[in-house]
Design a protein around this motif. Structure first.
Motif, PDB file in Angstrom:
ATOM      1  N   HIS A  54     -19.317  35.515 -11.039  1.00 38.12           N
ATOM      2  CA  HIS A  54     -19.893  34.249 -11.489  1.00 38.12           C
ATOM      3  C   HIS A  54     -20.117  33.363 -10.279  1.00 38.12           C
ATOM      4  O   HIS A  54     -19.177  32.756  -9.762  1.00 38.12           O
ATOM      5  N   HIS A  56     -23.660  31.113  -8.186  1.00 45.49           N
ATOM      6  CA  HIS A  56     -25.034  30.634  -8.325  1.00 45.49           C
ATOM      7  C   HIS A  56     -25.673  30.643  -6.949  1.00 45.49           C
ATOM      8  O   HIS A  56     -25.330  29.816  -6.106  1.00 45.49           O
ATOM      9  N   LYS A 148     -27.597  33.103 -19.625  1.00 43.18           N
ATOM     10  CA  LYS A 148     -26.445  32.211 -19.509  1.00 43.18           C
ATOM     11  C   LYS A 148     -26.682  30.929 -20.302  1.00 43.18           C
ATOM     12  O   LYS A 148     -27.677  30.240 -20.074  1.00 43.18           O
ATOM     13  N   HIS A 207     -15.260  30.709 -17.648  1.00 48.91           N
ATOM     14  CA  HIS A 207     -14.204  29.671 -17.603  1.00 48.91           C
ATOM     15  C   HIS A 207     -13.178  29.887 -18.720  1.00 48.91           C
ATOM     16  O   HIS A 207     -12.018  30.114 -18.462  1.00 48.91           O
ATOM     17  N   ASP A 280     -17.700  30.700  -9.225  1.00 50.19           N
ATOM     18  CA  ASP A 280     -18.555  29.581  -9.652  1.00 50.19           C
ATOM     19  C   ASP A 280     -19.109  28.812  -8.458  1.00 50.19           C
ATOM     20  O   ASP A 280     -19.414  27.621  -8.557  1.00 50.19           O
TER      21      ASP A 280
HETATM   22 ZN   LIG Z   1     -21.249  28.401 -13.012  1.00 50.85          ZN
END
Ligand SMILES: [Zn+2]
Length: 367
Positions: A54, A56, A148, A207, A280
């Motif tokens: 996960h 970006h 997502k 999460h 993340d």
């Molecule tokens: Zn994220």
């Protein structure tokens, strides 16, 4: 033809599959000594390239950066030993990165989909509930098999976290993605959102801070994994402090979710829920922190399971090869056995993609 590389080992072909040594010939792993003598020997523990399940790539606060920044994100992941990224939503079209051989392999989810005015501005494609299904179909076609959703966020009127979409809308959206052959994952912080997502047939939870006892058998039975992103959850006390004056219930909720973070991940692991490592990275978290995430996971589920969550298990889940005979030599070489000392992952000696060294702290040691 590339030169033969000798990996002096040990080689962790699987989490419990220890081989004394291996070679790279034509960019692929072999456990049979090639006829040509090796041009190079790399010393250290060898494992398949790490996975950031996960992050970006091509996302910064406010939205999309230029291509140079997206490339820098990918390179930071590679420097950390990551050779496979599941991108969990980016406003940047990063398909051009998939043509490069000096960055991690990239599995993209397209743009993440959030409810209008219920997410950080400029990051996601924002839709009203009645438009979610159409948007999911478009992203299923634009991505690499993942869509997502941002399934909950602060509801300013309620002053607390709340689901972003009605359950019936989620069900339709997930079904529509499945009909396109895509899997759906969802950002979720709040407890009740997880019930809605499991009911909807979700394929993964990001999460998952709202995880309750009642969810665990359902996730285990359905094979729905969680990606806890603990290095991101570590920022919850700051978020709570910032929101406290205006949204005291929300702030207290976020603090409580943070306090139970390790306990929750341990309970999920004990219940047989699959767990994968994701940082993340992309907005508040910098790229290249997979070793920190593994260390956080290790505090909850132990070092061996934590490394598995960022390596063999995660690669299998995403359909990537490991280090079996003939697999592409996507490998990371570290100083110690990471199952005994996860800290060794923080400084990879060599990071190899298709047998070519693309990053690493040590100079290649010629013999
Ligand atoms: Zn994220």
């Amino acid at each position: 033809m590339h030169d033969v590389v000798h990996l002096s080992g040990p080689v962790l072909a699987g989490p419990a599959d220890l081989r004394p040594e291996a070679w790279i010939a034509d960019g692929r792993i072999t456990f049979r000594r090639p006829e040509a003598p090796p041009a190079t020997t790399l010393r250290g523990w060898v494992l398949p390239g790490l996975v950031d399940a996960h992050c970006h790539v091509g996302l910064v606060p406010g939205g999309a950066p230029d291509d140079a920044a997206a490339l820098a994100h990918a390179r930071s992941e590679a420097a950390a030993g990551v050779l496979l990224v599941r991108d969990c939503g980016s406003p940047t079209d990063t398909r051009w990165l998939q043509a490069r051989d000096d960055v991690p392999r990239l599995v993209r989810a397209g743009r993440h989909l959030a409810r209008s005015r219920r997410y950080l501005r400029g990051l996601a494609h924002e839709v009203d509930p009645e438009d979610l299904m159409e948007a999911v179909v478009a992203q299923a076609r634009a991505g690499d098999g993942w869509v997502k959703l941002v399934a909950d966020w602060i509801d300013r009127d309620a002053g607390d976290l709340a689901p972003a979409f009605p359950p019936a809308v989620l069900r339709e959206a997930v079904s529509a993605a499945h009909a396109e052959g895509a899997r759906v994952t969802a950002h979720t912080f709040a407890e009740e959102t997880i019930d809605h997502l499991i009911d909807a047939g979700i394929d993964c939870l990001e999460h998952a801070t709202g995880l309750q006892e009642r969810h665990l058998p359902r996730l285990a039975e359905a094979g729905i994994p969680i990606v806890p992103t603990l290095v991101n959850i570590a920022t919850f006390p700051d978020i709570a402090a910032q929101g406290h004056a205006k949204f005291p219930r929300y702030a207290a909720h976020m603090r409580a979710l943070w306090e139970r973070r390790h306990e929750r991940v341990a309970a999920a692991h004990d219940a047989g829920v699959r767990i994968y490592a994701g940082t993340d990275a992309g907005t508040v978290i910098a790229h290249g922190r997979i070793a920190d995430e593994v260390a956080e996971l290790a505090a909850a589920i132990g070092p061996a399971a934590a490394v598995d969550a960022a390596c063999w298990a995660a690669r299998g889940w995403l359909g990537a090869a490991g280090l079996a005979e003939g697999d592409p030599a996507d490998a990371v070489v570290v100083r110690e056995d990471p199952r005994a000392d996860v800290g060794t992952l923080a400084a990879p000696l060599h990071v190899l993609r298709d047998g070519q060294r693309i990053a690493g702290a040590a100079e290649a040691a010629a013999v």
